[in-house]
Every structure is written in structure tokens, then in C-alpha cells.
Design a protein around this motif. Structure first.
Motif, PDB file in Angstrom:
ATOM      1  N   GLY A 295       0.810  -1.217   0.000  1.00  0.00           N
ATOM      2  CA  GLY A 295       0.000   0.000   0.000  1.00  0.00           C
ATOM      3  C   GLY A 295       0.838   1.258   0.000  1.00  0.00           C
ATOM      4  N   SER A 296       1.909   1.236   0.785  1.00  0.00           N
ATOM      5  CA  SER A 296       2.801   2.390   0.825  1.00  0.00           C
ATOM      6  C   SER A 296       3.422   2.639  -0.543  1.00  0.00           C
ATOM      7  CB  SER A 296       3.900   2.164   1.867  1.00  0.00           C
ATOM      8  OG  SER A 296       4.852   3.206   1.840  1.00  0.00           O
ATOM      9  N   ARG A 297       3.840   1.555  -1.207  1.00  0.00           N
ATOM     10  CA  ARG A 297       4.469   1.694  -2.516  1.00  0.00           C
ATOM     11  C   ARG A 297       3.455   2.052  -3.612  1.00  0.00           C
ATOM     12  NH1 ARG A 297       9.417  -2.733  -2.845  1.00  0.00           N
ATOM     13  NH2 ARG A 297      10.120  -2.497  -0.685  1.00  0.00           N
ATOM     14  N   MET A 298       2.183   1.810  -3.331  1.00  0.00           N
ATOM     15  CA  MET A 298       1.135   2.248  -4.260  1.00  0.00           C
ATOM     16  C   MET A 298       0.822   3.734  -4.096  1.00  0.00           C
ATOM     17  SD  MET A 298      -1.573  -0.934  -3.966  1.00  0.00           S
ATOM     18  CE  MET A 298      -2.833  -0.051  -4.888  1.00  0.00           C
ATOM     19  N   GLY A 299       1.339   4.320  -3.029  1.00  0.00           N
ATOM     20  CA  GLY A 299       1.084   5.731  -2.781  1.00  0.00           C
ATOM     21  C   GLY A 299      -0.161   5.979  -1.949  1.00  0.00           C
ATOM     22  N   ILE A 300      -0.690   4.937  -1.306  1.00  0.00           N
ATOM     23  CA  ILE A 300      -1.875   5.095  -0.452  1.00  0.00           C
ATOM     24  C   ILE A 300      -1.460   5.777   0.847  1.00  0.00           C
ATOM     25  CG2 ILE A 300      -3.723   3.903   0.787  1.00  0.00           C
ATOM     26  CD1 ILE A 300      -3.514   1.656  -1.273  1.00  0.00           C
ATOM     27  N   GLU A 301      -2.173   6.808   1.216  1.00  0.00           N
ATOM     28  CA  GLU A 301      -1.832   7.584   2.404  1.00  0.00           C
ATOM     29  C   GLU A 301      -2.752   7.244   3.577  1.00  0.00           C
ATOM     30  OE1 GLU A 301      -0.315  11.757   1.185  1.00  0.00           O
ATOM     31  OE2 GLU A 301      -1.906  11.277  -0.253  1.00  0.00           O
ATOM     32  N   GLY A 302      -2.239   7.443   4.783  1.00  0.00           N
ATOM     33  CA  GLY A 302      -3.030   7.226   5.988  1.00  0.00           C
ATOM     34  C   GLY A 302      -3.270   5.771   6.328  1.00  0.00           C
ATOM     35  N   ILE A 303      -2.376   4.881   5.944  1.00  0.00           N
ATOM     36  CA  ILE A 303      -2.544   3.455   6.227  1.00  0.00           C
ATOM     37  C   ILE A 303      -2.399   3.212   7.736  1.00  0.00           C
ATOM     38  CG2 ILE A 303      -1.716   1.120   5.738  1.00  0.00           C
ATOM     39  CD1 ILE A 303      -0.484   2.175   3.162  1.00  0.00           C
TER      40      ILE A 303
END
Length: 279
Positions: free
Chosen positions: A106-114
Motif C-alpha cells: 500500500g505504501s508503494r502504491m502511494g496510499i496515504e493514511g494506512i
């Protein structure tokens, strides 16, 4: 989630035909397999799959919250399914391993606030479903297309009887959002009994699976035609001649062979960490 199903319905992949739905299923399945089957997200094939995933998602106006919810589904639903229908629940270490893997994805997908832990992710998942799950026409269209693929090998005369059985495996909240009726108590009892018997059969009568038994769907080596091949099929073969990671995705963008950047959001700020083409 209506905002998600609206985008999925707009692509036509779930609603156009069973074959288009199969293509959509295989694209998702192959990218996920390429991401995790190599045991290292920095493996060249994993990195290429992640960049291809980012490229595909970049074509659609997906909200960060919807991306985050989808990520939570990949974490929470397999764990919940295993706890309910598997021969044992996952251990705390196994749950944390699943969470850590998808947290990094998710982090590498650019998803924020995980969320920072599995427990926090599960709480987000339930809260988001409670808030966002509601019926929409697009929900039903996407669900009907998915069922058409799942049941395509079931003889046509039996489908009216088999389809309601699958409703028992859905939560009441999900059934309502899809516009499906609640199954009868007798049907719930039947399916629950069958799944319990399966659980007991696997737990007490099947031997442990040896580590050497290969279960990955994707081949380790590239074929003579320069493409990777699948080792077995679930609902049919979307890529009978094999596939290239950089060409996975909807037909309208599959021919581009383009890879998007990889991101890092663990620090709370979205930054690009890789842009060069993966060798």
C-alpha cells in the motif's frame, strides 16, 4: 462501495461478457501473485508488477479512502475467511505478516493514511463498511458479472439452485449492498454444515502440505516466446499464450507496456522512490 463499483462498471470489464470478466480476474490474480509469490517485494518481477499496478490505477479517479479500503479487504477478508472456514485460525505472527506485506504494498502504491497495525486496519475496515456500504445499481451489475464468471462451469439448469447457496457466504451488510435476498435458515444451515465438515476433514484427515509442494500459480521461468505462463487455471485462461507483466491490464491500455513510479508513504508524506524501468 458505490464509488468503487461506479468505476468498475464504467470499464465494462465485469458487465460486458464472461470473457471480459475473466480477463479482469486474471489481471488482478496475476499481479497479486507476481507481487507476493517471490517472497520479496524488491524482487525484479515484484517491482515490475507493482509499477504496472500503479500505472493501471493511474487511469481512474480512485479516492485515497477507497484505495485504502480495498487494501484492507486484501488483509482482513482472507484472515476472517480462514478463521471461519479454515482448519485453524491464523496465529498473531501470521496475521501480522499478512498486514506487514500489504502495508508495504500500500505504501508503494502511494496510499496515504494506512493504519499502523492489523487491529487498526480491521477497525478501519469495519467502520468504512458500516458507513459506505449501501445499495447501488453498479454494485449489482458488478456482482452479477462476477457471479456469471464464478458459476460459468455450473450446468445452466442448476444455476438457479447454486446461486442462492453463495449468498449464505456473504454478510447481511454485503448482501444488502449488492441487492441480493437473504437466504433461508435451512439454506444457511446446509452450507454451514458442509463447510464445517470440510473444516474437520482437512484438519483431521489430510496430511500437512509439504514445503516442497509448489502451489504458486505463476511460472518461475520465462517461456520460449518471452512470456510467463500460468501453471493452472480457475475459471479459464485469459492469456493462453502467456503474459508479460508490463502488458497486464484492461485491453485499452494493455498494449502500452508502461510502468508507473513506486511511492513511499510510511513517513506520512507521499514521495517517489523509483522511476527507472525494472530490468
Amino acid at each position: 462501495i458505490p464509488s468503487v463499483s461506479k468505476i468498475l462498471a464504467r470499464t465494462g470489464q465485469f458487465t460486458k461478457s464472461v470473457n471480459s470478466c475473466l480477463r479482469r480476474y486474471d489481471d488482478t490474480n496475476l499481479i497479486i501473485n507476481e507481487l507476493i509469490a517471490h517472497g520479496d517485494l524488491d524482487h525484479p518481477r515484484s517491482r515490475r508488477a507493482l509499477r504496472r499496478l500503479n500505472y493501471i490505477h493511474g487511469h481512474y479517479p480512485i479516492k485515497n479512502e477507497d484505495n485504502l479500503y480495498t487494501l484492507s479487504v486484501f488483509i482482513c477478508e482472507p484472515i476472517a475467511w480462514t478463521a471461519k472456514y479454515g482448519f485453524r485460525d491464523l496465529t498473531v505472527r501470521e496475521k501480522n505478516a499478512v498486514f506487514s506485506t500489504y502495508f508495504e504494498i500500500g505504501s508503494r502504491m502511494g496510499i496515504e493514511g494506512i493504519p499502523k497495525s492489523y487491529e487498526e486496519m480491521l477497525a478501519f475496515n469495519k467502520a468504512y463498511e458500516s458507513k459506505q456500504f449501501r445499495y447501488s445499481k453498479n454494485n449489482r451489475e458488478v456482482a452479477d458479472g462476477t457471479f456469471a464468471l464464478l458459476l460459468k462451469d455450473v450446468p445452466l439448469p442448476l444455476r438457479p439452485y447454486v446461486t442462492p447457496l453463495t449468498f449464505t457466504l456473504m454478510s447481511p451488510l454485503l448482501r444488502t449492498a449488492m441487492g441480493y435476498p437473504d437466504p433461508s435458515k435451512a439454506m444457511v444451515l446446509l452450507v454451514s454444515t458442509v463447510m464445517m465438515l470440510r473444516k474437520l476433514f482437512v484438519k483431521y484427515l489430510l496430511p500437512p502440505r509439504p514445503f516442497w509442494l509448489e502451489t504458486s500459480r505463476i511460472s518461475k521461468n520465462i517461456g520460449e516466446n518471452g512470456k510467463y505462463h500460468t501453471r493452472y487455471q480457475f475459471y479459464g485462461e485469459a492469456y493462453p499464450e502467456g503474459y508479460r507483466i508490463e502488458h497486464l491490464g484492461p485491453p485499452n491500455i494493455a498494449k502500452t507496456g508502461t510502468l508507473a513510479p513506486v511511492y513511499d508513504t510510511k513517513s506520512g508524506k507521499k514521495k517517489i522512490i523509483e522511476t527507472k524501468t525494472v530490468a
